[in-house]
Design a protein around this motif. Structure first.
Motif, PDB file in Angstrom:
ATOM      1  N   THR A 203       8.138  49.930 -84.568  1.00 42.48           N
ATOM      2  CA  THR A 203       8.712  48.893 -83.429  1.00 42.48           C
ATOM      3  C   THR A 203       9.198  47.443 -84.347  1.00 42.48           C
ATOM      4  N   VAL A 204      10.346  47.167 -84.344  1.00 44.66           N
ATOM      5  CA  VAL A 204      11.169  45.893 -85.152  1.00 44.66           C
ATOM      6  C   VAL A 204      11.370  44.919 -84.109  1.00 44.66           C
ATOM      7  N   HIS A 205      10.148  43.838 -84.099  1.00 48.28           N
ATOM      8  CA  HIS A 205      10.240  42.727 -83.290  1.00 48.28           C
ATOM      9  C   HIS A 205      11.416  41.894 -83.615  1.00 48.28           C
ATOM     10  N   GLY A 206      12.858  42.307 -83.531  1.00 49.74           N
ATOM     11  CA  GLY A 206      13.947  41.553 -83.959  1.00 49.74           C
ATOM     12  C   GLY A 206      14.223  40.195 -83.091  1.00 49.74           C
ATOM     13  N   GLN A 207      13.878  40.196 -81.873  1.00 52.61           N
ATOM     14  CA  GLN A 207      13.931  39.127 -81.043  1.00 52.61           C
ATOM     15  C   GLN A 207      13.050  37.959 -81.200  1.00 52.61           C
ATOM     16  N   ASP A 208      11.969  38.052 -82.054  1.00 50.90           N
ATOM     17  CA  ASP A 208      10.923  37.285 -82.421  1.00 50.90           C
ATOM     18  C   ASP A 208      11.065  36.744 -83.872  1.00 50.90           C
ATOM     19  N   VAL A 209      12.098  35.904 -84.104  1.00 54.39           N
ATOM     20  CA  VAL A 209      12.311  35.426 -85.505  1.00 54.39           C
ATOM     21  C   VAL A 209      11.344  34.182 -85.784  1.00 54.39           C
ATOM     22  N   HIS A 210      11.118  34.320 -87.038  1.00 56.34           N
ATOM     23  CA  HIS A 210      10.041  33.342 -87.661  1.00 56.34           C
ATOM     24  C   HIS A 210      11.134  32.165 -88.262  1.00 56.34           C
ATOM     25  N   ARG A 216       8.647  40.546 -87.470  1.00 57.48           N
ATOM     26  CA  ARG A 216       7.442  41.485 -87.432  1.00 57.48           C
ATOM     27  C   ARG A 216       7.728  42.828 -87.119  1.00 57.48           C
ATOM     28  N   ILE A 217       7.090  43.727 -87.988  1.00 62.15           N
ATOM     29  CA  ILE A 217       7.437  45.309 -87.732  1.00 62.15           C
ATOM     30  C   ILE A 217       5.816  45.821 -87.544  1.00 62.15           C
ATOM     31  N   ASP A 218       5.860  46.528 -86.351  1.00 66.51           N
ATOM     32  CA  ASP A 218       4.404  47.213 -86.135  1.00 66.51           C
ATOM     33  C   ASP A 218       4.986  48.897 -86.086  1.00 66.51           C
ATOM     34  N   ALA A 219       3.930  49.678 -86.768  1.00 68.75           N
ATOM     35  CA  ALA A 219       4.042  51.003 -86.900  1.00 68.75           C
ATOM     36  C   ALA A 219       2.681  51.715 -86.920  1.00 68.75           C
ATOM     37  N   GLU A 220       2.952  53.012 -86.160  1.00 72.53           N
ATOM     38  CA  GLU A 220       1.928  53.899 -86.319  1.00 72.53           C
ATOM     39  C   GLU A 220       2.521  55.215 -86.675  1.00 72.53           C
ATOM     40  N   VAL A 221       2.204  55.924 -87.721  1.00 74.80           N
ATOM     41  CA  VAL A 221       3.001  56.950 -88.760  1.00 74.80           C
ATOM     42  C   VAL A 221       1.731  58.030 -88.917  1.00 74.80           C
ATOM     43  N   HIS A 323      24.172  40.589 -84.356  1.00 76.83           N
ATOM     44  CA  HIS A 323      23.393  41.724 -84.110  1.00 76.83           C
ATOM     45  C   HIS A 323      21.915  41.414 -83.739  1.00 76.83           C
ATOM     46  N   GLY A 324      21.607  41.453 -82.523  1.00 79.32           N
ATOM     47  CA  GLY A 324      20.410  41.149 -81.867  1.00 79.32           C
ATOM     48  C   GLY A 324      20.162  39.843 -81.542  1.00 79.32           C
ATOM     49  N   ARG A 325      21.189  39.012 -81.777  1.00 79.88           N
ATOM     50  CA  ARG A 325      21.218  37.509 -81.505  1.00 79.88           C
ATOM     51  C   ARG A 325      19.869  36.861 -82.087  1.00 79.88           C
ATOM     52  N   ARG A 326      19.610  37.453 -83.254  1.00 82.81           N
ATOM     53  CA  ARG A 326      18.644  36.742 -84.094  1.00 82.81           C
ATOM     54  C   ARG A 326      18.815  35.608 -84.826  1.00 82.81           C
ATOM     55  N   LEU A 327      18.018  34.723 -85.239  1.00 77.02           N
ATOM     56  CA  LEU A 327      18.069  33.487 -85.760  1.00 77.02           C
ATOM     57  C   LEU A 327      18.740  33.607 -87.152  1.00 77.02           C
ATOM     58  N   ALA A 328      19.475  32.832 -87.562  1.00 76.76           N
ATOM     59  CA  ALA A 328      20.010  32.816 -89.068  1.00 76.76           C
ATOM     60  C   ALA A 328      19.964  31.569 -89.639  1.00 76.76           C
TER      61      ALA A 328
END
Length: 469
Positions: A203-210, A216-221, A323-328
């Motif tokens: 999961t890439v938390h693209g809407q929550d930009v520092h 932040r990226i969460d993963a379970e592999v 893309h994703g309306r992320r902070l730039a």
């Protein structure tokens, strides 16, 4: 029965004592829980009023990564007409997807989790906690039968007010095993229900930009994959350090993950060590000054506010990625462009105030780009799907017979008659009585089948007046 809202107390918060404030806070929380329970009941009643005419017009979710669809609630729940969902969401000020979830949760609770539904309506269990259980039972893979969902309901009802996600996952895994819902696996241990539940995800938390321009990226592999990934990140971090990087280990591991994400476009940096035989064959081409190919081959479109100071254009320090309306961050964009491995292509700036048109029905790329950059997202109320993933709709339909019959074109292909609509809302506009018009470039006014009106522009959605009785 849905009770009317209680009248607000006459006393102001400034006049209350500490004990009185606590009493008011408790009262407000109870009212909030009551309202949430009532909303679930209203959502279920709305679904009752709108059964689908056929299976093809039933509301459903498209499963990510698959072409199949699934109903908005589990097996045994009634189907709901697809196009009724949008108006329900618009009235609540939420997206169509959020309205689907709300209606689906209400139906799941009422029909498949009746004990939990009763607790919610009695005020014993908060609606949000019951909805989390419903979300799990709806989207469990494999699907829970009516009997299996009833067994989960019986187990959860007694402890629903305090059950956590981990407990719920264990309960669902046990249910899948108990009711033999999973496909038989000769290698699986029948004593371990977790073998039937696949928890892997990235999961890439693209809407929550520092503010530093990171996400932040969460993963379970899989365990083996995790070992390989850890080894690759460790190798990448060590390589950067050997080449003189002074950044922290965590920062170097993060950069190594970015190199992996570009799928081998990052050349082995050790080949660039000084004194190597390969250094004699480095190309002198201006696009390959250091012998490394362009590592980033993606198109980034950023929107920055700008003003002129004399003969100089001054850009604001922050903007927004399309893309994703992320902070730039302007500094970050400049750093990317300064990297010798980044190939920069400057495209002409599009004047969004210019009116573009074509006599044909098919929309050329220059007009499509204009509409996409102007609207940025689907222009339906509260929809946030990026415009580049949307259809371009003729607001006034194109008359395909106008030219042959010598009539003027009533629905021309021009930017003043085009708007970005996601496929769901494009179909909604085409097949229902939802209507909209453009009152200014990028500003739209929508009217729903029940005469609710909304204004949609780049700042968001606002309601217009009250609908007639």
């Amino acid at each position: 029965m849905i009770d009317p809202p209680a009248a607000a107390p006459e006393a102001k918060a400034d006049d209350l004592s500490a004990s009185a404030l606590l009493a008011v806070a408790r009262e407000r929380k109870a009212a909030e829980d009551r309202a949430a329970a009532d909303l679930l009941e209203v959502a279920a009643r709305w679904a009752d009023l709108h059964p689908p005419e056929s299976i093809h017009s039933a509301a459903s979710f498209t499963t990510v990564g698959c072409e199949r669809e699934e109903p908005i609630a589990g097996p045994g729940c009634p189907l709901v007409a697809e196009f009724c969902v949008a108006e329900f969401g618009a009235v609540l000020g939420i997206s169509t997807l959020s309205a689907k979830k709300l209606i689906g949760h209400a139906l799941e609770l009422r029909h498949r989790l009746p004990r939990l539904w009763t607790h919610v309506q009695a005020g014993v269990v908060p609606a949000w906690r019951a909805r989390s259980v419903a979300e799990t039972t709806i989207h469990t893979s494999p699907s829970l039968t009516v009997e299996a969902a009833g067994w989960v309901d019986a187990q959860v009802a007694a402890v629903a007010a305090r059950i956590g996600p981990a407990q719920l996952d264990r309960l669902v895994a046990e249910t899948i095993t108990r009711f033999d819902l999973a496909q038989p696996d000769p290698a699986a241990d029948p004593e371990d229900g977790y073998l039937h539940v696949d928890p892997r995800h990235v999961t890439v938390h693209g809407q929550d930009v520092h503010f530093a321009g990171t996400v932040r990226i969460d993963a379970e592999v899989d365990l083996a994959d995790s070992i390989d990934l850890d080894r690759a990140l460790a190798h990448g971090a060590a390589t950067q350090k050997a080449l003189g990087s002074t950044e922290s280990l965590d920062a170097r591991r993060a950069k190594a993950l970015g190199d992996l994400a570009r799928t081998q476009t990052a050349l082995d940096l050790f080949h660039q060590s000084t004194g190597s035989a390969k250094s004699d064959t480095i190309s002198t081409d201006t696009h390959d000054r250091d012998g490394l190919p362009a590592a980033r081959q993606v198109v980034l479109i950023a929107h920055f506010d700008a003003h002129t100071a004399g003969d100089t254009t001054v850009f604001g320090p922050t903007g927004q990625m399309e893309h994703g309306r992320r902070l730039a961050l302007l500094d970050q964009i400049q750093a990317w462009c300064a990297d010798s491995r980044t190939e920069v292509t400057v495209t002409p700036v599009i004047d969004l105030h210019q009116q573009l048109n074509t006599p044909a029905y098919k929309i050329p790329d220059r007009i499509r780009d204009h509409v996409t950059l102007r609207d940025r997202t689907c222009v339906f109320p509260w929809c946030s799907r990026p415009a580049r993933a949307c259809d371009i709709d003729h607001i006034i339909p194109f008359d395909h017979d106008a030219h042959a019959e010598g009539r003027p074109q009533t629905g021309p292909t021009q930017t003043g008659n085009l708007a970005a609509l996601c496929r769901t809302h494009h179909r909604l506009k085409t097949h229902t009585t939802w209507r909209y018009r453009m009152i200014d470039p990028g500003v739209f006014e929508w009217t729903s089948p029940h005469s609710h009106r909304y204004r949609r522009d780049q700042s968001g959605t606002t309601r217009i007046g009250e609908p007639p009785d």
